[in-house]
Write a protein that holds these residues in place. Sequence first.
Motif, PDB file in Angstrom:
ATOM      1  N   GLY A   1     -11.397  10.748  -9.859  1.00 16.53           N
ATOM      2  CA  GLY A   1     -11.697   9.657  -8.923  1.00 16.53           C
ATOM      3  C   GLY A   1     -10.945   9.773  -7.614  1.00 16.53           C
ATOM      4  O   GLY A   1     -11.552   9.677  -6.540  1.00 16.53           O
ATOM      5  N   VAL A   2      -9.615  10.011  -7.667  1.00 13.80           N
ATOM      6  CA  VAL A   2      -8.855  10.094  -6.416  1.00 13.80           C
ATOM      7  C   VAL A   2      -9.216  11.359  -5.634  1.00 13.80           C
ATOM      8  O   VAL A   2      -9.239  11.337  -4.404  1.00 13.80           O
ATOM      9  N   VAL A   3      -9.554  12.449  -6.339  1.00 13.15           N
ATOM     10  CA  VAL A   3      -9.949  13.680  -5.627  1.00 13.15           C
ATOM     11  C   VAL A   3     -11.285  13.452  -4.913  1.00 13.15           C
ATOM     12  O   VAL A   3     -11.459  13.826  -3.741  1.00 13.15           O
ATOM     13  N   ILE A   4     -12.238  12.779  -5.582  1.00 12.74           N
ATOM     14  CA  ILE A   4     -13.523  12.484  -4.937  1.00 12.74           C
ATOM     15  C   ILE A   4     -13.305  11.556  -3.738  1.00 12.74           C
ATOM     16  O   ILE A   4     -13.802  11.822  -2.637  1.00 12.74           O
TER      17      ILE A   4
ATOM     18  N   GLU B   1     -10.635  11.127  -1.943  1.00 17.04           N
ATOM     19  CA  GLU B   1      -9.944  11.909  -0.908  1.00 17.04           C
ATOM     20  C   GLU B   1     -10.948  12.725  -0.088  1.00 17.04           C
ATOM     21  O   GLU B   1     -10.842  12.829   1.130  1.00 17.04           O
ATOM     22  N   ASN B   2     -11.948  13.284  -0.771  1.00 17.36           N
ATOM     23  CA  ASN B   2     -12.917  14.142  -0.089  1.00 17.36           C
ATOM     24  C   ASN B   2     -14.049  13.368   0.569  1.00 17.36           C
ATOM     25  O   ASN B   2     -14.786  13.928   1.360  1.00 17.36           O
ATOM     26  N   LYS B   3     -14.217  12.105   0.191  1.00 13.60           N
ATOM     27  CA  LYS B   3     -15.301  11.327   0.815  1.00 13.60           C
ATOM     28  C   LYS B   3     -14.751  10.435   1.935  1.00 13.60           C
ATOM     29  O   LYS B   3     -14.508  10.917   3.029  1.00 13.60           O
ATOM     30  N   ASP B   4     -14.506   9.170   1.618  1.00 10.69           N
ATOM     31  CA  ASP B   4     -14.134   8.275   2.720  1.00 10.69           C
ATOM     32  C   ASP B   4     -12.703   7.784   2.690  1.00 10.69           C
ATOM     33  O   ASP B   4     -12.361   6.840   3.381  1.00 10.69           O
ATOM     34  N   GLU B   5     -11.837   8.394   1.875  1.00 12.83           N
ATOM     35  CA  GLU B   5     -10.434   7.955   1.870  1.00 12.83           C
ATOM     36  C   GLU B   5      -9.498   9.139   2.092  1.00 12.83           C
ATOM     37  O   GLU B   5      -8.607   9.387   1.286  1.00 12.83           O
ATOM     38  N   LYS B   6      -9.737   9.846   3.219  1.00 12.19           N
ATOM     39  CA  LYS B   6      -8.915  11.015   3.543  1.00 12.19           C
ATOM     40  C   LYS B   6      -7.432  10.634   3.561  1.00 12.19           C
ATOM     41  O   LYS B   6      -7.064   9.617   4.143  1.00 12.19           O
TER      42      LYS B   6
END
Length: 189
Positions: A168-171, A173-178
Motif C-alpha cells: 500500500g505505501v509503495v503504491i 508513494e508511486n501514485k499521488d503521495e510522493k
Amino acid sequence: MKYTLSFRIWHWLNAFVVLGLLSTVFLRKTFLSWRTNSEILLNKLADFDITITTEQAKILAKSIRAGMWEWHIILGYALATLVLYRIYLYFKDTSHKENFSSLSLHKKGVHSLYYLLYATLFFMSISGLAIHFHESLSLTKELTHTIKEIHEAVFNIILIFVPLHIVGVVIAENKDEKGLISTMVNGKR
Ligand code: HEM
Ligand code: HEM
C-alpha cells in the motif's frame, strides 16, 4: 514536520519487532517444525542403526527449536513495551493527528486499518504475556490453551496487514503521495 522523531523511531522499531515475531513463527512452522524434524531425526538415526522412540525424537526436535523460540518471547517483551509507548505517544504527541471526519474516504479506510492493527497488537501483547506467565497467573490449562488458540488465530490479522501495508505505501508513494516513505524517515512532509 509531519512526524516527530519519537514517532518515527517508534514506527521503525515496531516494524522491526513485528517482522521479527513473524519470522520466529515462520521458522517454528517450517524449518524448525518439531513434526518435520522429529521424523528427520528418527529416519537419519535409523540409517545409523540407532533406534529412538517417536517421543524421544519429539523431545530432540523441540529442543532444537527452543533457542530460536526464545526470540519470540524476547521480541514479545519488546512489542509489549512498544505498545505501551505508543499509548503514551497518543496522548503526548499530537503532531500528526488529523481530524478523522475531514479525511477522504480512502484515508478513512487506511486509518481504520491502523486502528484495527493497534487493537490487534494490544491483544497479541496481553494474550502472549498471559500464555507465557500462565503459571504465575495461576491460569488453568484449558484457559491457557484457549488463549493460545485465539493468539494464533489473531496472528492472521498481522499476517495480512504487513504485506498489505508495505504494498500500500509503495503504491501510494508511486501514485499521488510522493515522499510518503521518506516522510516516515526524515519526518518532513
Ligand atoms: C518495512 C516496510 C515498511 C514501510 C516502508 C512502512 C512505511 C510506512 C509509512 C510511509 C507510513 C505512513 C503512511 C500513512 O500516512 O498512512 C506508515 C504507517 C504505519 N506503519 Fe508502516 N511501514 C513498514 C512496515 C511496517 C510494519 C512491519 C508495521 C507493523 C505492524 C507497520 C506499522 C505501521 C503503523 C501502525 C502505521 C500508522 C501510524 C499512525 O499513523 O498511527 N509498518 N508506515
Ligand atoms: C505480532 C505479534 C505476535 C504474533 C504475530 C504472534 C504469533 C504467534 C503464533 C502464530 C503462535 C502459535 C505458534 C504455534 O503454536 O505454531 C504464538 C505462540 C505464542 N506466543 Fe506469540 N505472537 C505475537 C506476540 C507475542 C507476544 C507479545 C508474546 C509475549 C511474550 C507472545 C508469546 C507467545 C507464547 C508464549 C506462545 C506459545 C508458545 C508455545 O506454545 O510454546 N507472542 N505466537
